[in-house]
Design a protein around this motif. Structure first.
Motif, short mmCIF file in Angstrom:
data_model
loop_
_atom_site.label_atom_id
_atom_site.label_comp_id
_atom_site.label_asym_id
_atom_site.label_seq_id
_atom_site.Cartn_x
_atom_site.Cartn_y
_atom_site.Cartn_z
N SER A 86 -26.14 18.76 18.30
CA SER A 86 -27.44 19.15 17.77
C SER A 86 -28.48 18.06 17.99
CB SER A 86 -27.32 19.49 16.28
OG SER A 86 -28.58 19.79 15.73
N ARG A 121 -29.56 18.04 21.59
CA ARG A 121 -30.45 19.16 21.91
C ARG A 121 -31.86 18.91 21.38
NH1 ARG A 121 -27.61 24.57 19.90
NH2 ARG A 121 -29.64 25.39 20.59
N ASN A 126 -33.54 18.75 27.16
CA ASN A 126 -32.14 18.90 26.76
C ASN A 126 -31.87 20.30 26.24
OD1 ASN A 126 -31.80 16.25 27.45
ND2 ASN A 126 -31.36 15.52 25.39
N GLU A 127 -32.77 20.82 25.42
CA GLU A 127 -32.59 22.17 24.87
C GLU A 127 -32.62 23.22 25.97
OE1 GLU A 127 -32.02 25.37 22.36
OE2 GLU A 127 -31.68 23.22 22.05
N PHE A 176 -29.35 23.11 27.73
CA PHE A 176 -28.31 23.75 26.92
C PHE A 176 -28.38 25.27 27.06
CE2 PHE A 176 -26.89 25.78 23.00
CZ PHE A 176 -25.62 25.25 22.86
N GLN A 177 -29.59 25.83 26.98
CA GLN A 177 -29.75 27.27 27.10
C GLN A 177 -29.32 27.76 28.48
OE1 GLN A 177 -30.38 29.27 24.64
NE2 GLN A 177 -30.76 27.61 23.19
#
Length: 388
Positions: free
Chosen positions: A28, A31, A37-38, A41-42
């Motif tokens: 978390s 991210r 980074n987010e 991740f997606q």
């Protein structure tokens, strides 16, 4: 690259629902450290990533994969500012792509092969339904049938390849019910006489008046349906299912009530609803869900991510730490397959994923095979699952 391998390990564990509390915090924090980074991740938790990742491992040409990633993203962007952002995101994704593919690939020899050729013959569901009118006539609907206008029960019904709309006004004061049944491997959309829209999932049926009475708008559902209810302050809209009922004036919500599952789930997207089960009544707000036990009427309210329970109507399957047995029940209805678990342990494997609903079954089972410990053996439309 060391950090990339650690993040790759955590993402893989996340998809399998195996993260500890401390690992969840690490992932978390990573991210939240940046929007790049987010975005990475997606990208990596999408269904297509794992298929691309398998190809990447087999060819081992990371430069080609990097070029494909940039090309795909460049085509989606329309401004120079966004193009620079895509390049930054790609710089984050590339080492993680390498890491995850290696991480999965290093253990690939120990994972039994799945017959993807057999799975490729299993196709996703299509738009289809059976309408039963008040006089007992049955009418086949869906992609295999042409658009038409039906005059029945004093109503004009417009039938398209993907939906049904009640457009006329009945002069009969008595309630006349129609029934719409969606088989396994099907879906359909219904617009009721008051303008309420209903998306119906596989193995679902709904019974409803062709024209509502003066006091209420009541329908009966078995299976799964998403409602966008037209507002009418004078006539509450009531969805009745199993031993429960949802009462609303105008709102959007999802009801999942398959008898074989032994409980119902009502998930609210917009507005407010009141759920009644037995002697209990609970009101919920957007982002909340109520589970009702079909036998006891016991009710549990919880906060949820709404998309996890409504994405099916938008062409996705989203599973977050769900047991494989539950996931396969959903896929069984949509792909019209028969699932047989050869051992109890396989049922309890916990998985997460975001899958395209209209992919052939081979794409789906490939992702499930990469993110879990299950082996899939496919013979015709029978799917056998084991951990051996």
């Amino acid at each position: 690259m060391k950090e990339a391998f650690e993040i790759a390990r955590l993402i893989r564990k996340s998809l399998r629902g195996e993260l500890s509390g401390q690992e969840e915090k690490i992932l978390s924090d990573w991210r939240q450290a940046s929007r790049d980074n987010e975005a990475a991740f997606q990208e990596m938790t999408s269904g297509s990533f794992y298929t691309d990742g398998t190809e990447l491992w087999e060819t081992f040409d990371f430069r080609v994969a990097y070029g494909r990633f940039l090309q795909r993203k460049f085509q989606q962007c329309r401004s120079r500012r966004l193009l620079f952002r895509v390049a930054r995101v790609a710089a984050v994704v590339l080492p993680l792509t390498i890491a995850i593919v290696l991480y999965i690939g290093l253990g690939k020899e120990s994972v039994p092969a799945t017959n993807y050729a057999a799975a490729a013959t299993i196709l996703p569901g299509t738009s289809k339904a059976v309408l039963t009118t008040g006089d007992g006539n049955t009418i086949m609907l869906g992609q295999e049938y042409s658009d038409s206008t039906i005059i029945a029960d004093g109503m004009r019904i417009d039938a398209s390849t993907s939906g049904l709309t009640y457009a006329g006004i009945s002069g009969n004061s008595a309630l006349v019910y129609n029934k719409l049944e969606i088989p396994r491997g099907g879906e359909f959309c219904l617009t009721l006489s008051d303008g309420t829209k209903v998306w119906l999932n596989s193995a679902t049926s709904i019974q409803y008046p062709v024209a509502f009475g003066t006091k209420e708008r009541r329908v009966f559902v078995q299976g799964e349906a998403y409602f966008e209810v037209a507002k009418d302050a004078k006539k509450p809209f009531i969805v009745q299912f199993m031993s429960s009922a949802v009462t609303v004036l105008g709102t959007s919500f999802n009801v999942r009530a398959y008898p074989e599952e032994g409980h119902s789930l009502t998930t609210l997207a917009e507005g407010s609803v009141c759920i009644t089960g037995g002697d209990n009544t609970i009101s919920i707000k957007p982002g909340e869900q109520v589970e009702v036990d079909a036998l006891s009427g016991d009710m549990v309210k919880r906060e949820v991510e709404v998309r996890d329970f409504t994405s099916w109507k938008d062409g996705r399957f989203v599973f977050v730490r769900r047991p494989l047995e539950e996931i396969m029940r959903t896929l069984e209805r949509w792909y019209d397959i028969r699932v047989v678990f050869k051992d109890e342990e396989a049922k309890r494997i916990s998985l997460s994923g975001d899958l395209r609903r209209y992919d052939n079954f081979s794409r789906v089972v490939e992702m499930l095979g990469l993110t879990g410990d299950a082996r899939f053996e496919i013979k015709g439309n029978d799917v056998y699952i084991t951990t051996e």
